[in-house]
Design a protein around this motif. Sequence first.
Motif: not given
Length: 377
Positions: A127-129, A148-154, A158-165
């Motif tokens: 969410a923070v990212a 990119p975020v690591e460890f979390s299940s999603g 989430a990482n792809h939503r960031v770069v897509e935006a």
Amino acid sequence: MTAMPKHKYKDILEKVQEDISSGRYEPGQRLPSETELVRRYGASRMTVFRAMHELQTMGLVVRRVGSGTFVAQSSTSKSHVFGLLIPELGQTEIFEVICKGMMESQNAFRHSLLWGNSASKESEKEAVAEQLCQHYISQKVSGIFFAPVEFSSGRVRANHRVVEALDKARIPVVLLDRCLEPYPDRSKYDLVGIDNRRTAYQATEHLITVGAKRIGFIARPNSAPTVDARIAGFREAIQAYTQGAIRYAVNLGDASDPKFIKAILKKDRPDAFLCANDFTAGKLMRTLLSIGERIPEDIRIVGIDDVKYAGLLPVPLTTQHQPCRDIGRTALSVMLDRIANPDLPARDVLLGCQMVVRQSCGAEPEEQLNGRSRPGR
């Protein structure tokens, strides 16, 4: 050819930089050839090359093969504001040093870095990212440095939503430390970090050299693709260096869990561990000592990162030193190059690491390994 003194290269750099700043050479204009500059300044070709290469690194000139060197367009010489999208900032030591490296870069005086809030809990990182991404878009930053975020299940989505935006907002991205895609795939974005496969290869080779016969690799589940690259290097070293004579196993779990570690010891009887990073190595060391194992007499340990506390652990940790400041400086240069040349193919700029030999591997701290080790600090 004898190289000219260092001040001569600086003189050339500063004179050309002054000519660009004063407008003598305008954006897009071709600069004199290296041969002309050699004659003009009475310098060696290597000295002129070094000065021009540094000007290119600073984003002031663009070198085109077969055409010459040109003053960069105004978009590369103007001031930029870049966003740091690093959810682990303040929690993982390497990113603080990487960011300091960016600020120390000779390119940094014209540009600004925006530091966003980091996530206090792992569950909040995604969410923070995404929130920070939207904030930077609203600020119309010139580019984003994204770890990119690591460890979390999603994390993947989430990482792809960031770069897509960011793509939609037409904001260039330079990835720090890790890729978005699982190893060995790569994304379409520039990446600056270390050569993880080679780093793990060298660390494994060191363990073999000091006498390890049964080596375990240990990492946390859902780690970044960097860990998969390290596992690949670990396996490659064992197969190539010993033709399969060394037993090995890859273990994913919590290194601070005595039950997990005891199960590994019972099943594989390892006499050494290569850990995915120093944080994991510190946890493993504490667990092993708590169940009566001696380090390095019973089990050798090597980490990766060389964080500040590595030499302060109960048994000072042998590890691979990450050149974090150099990563930061390089990342800023890659970002400026991306802005100046948006059509360049995506690049991985991977820096090498250096072995730091301390007591945990069973070798004497002053021992050298093919010129790559240095004394423990």
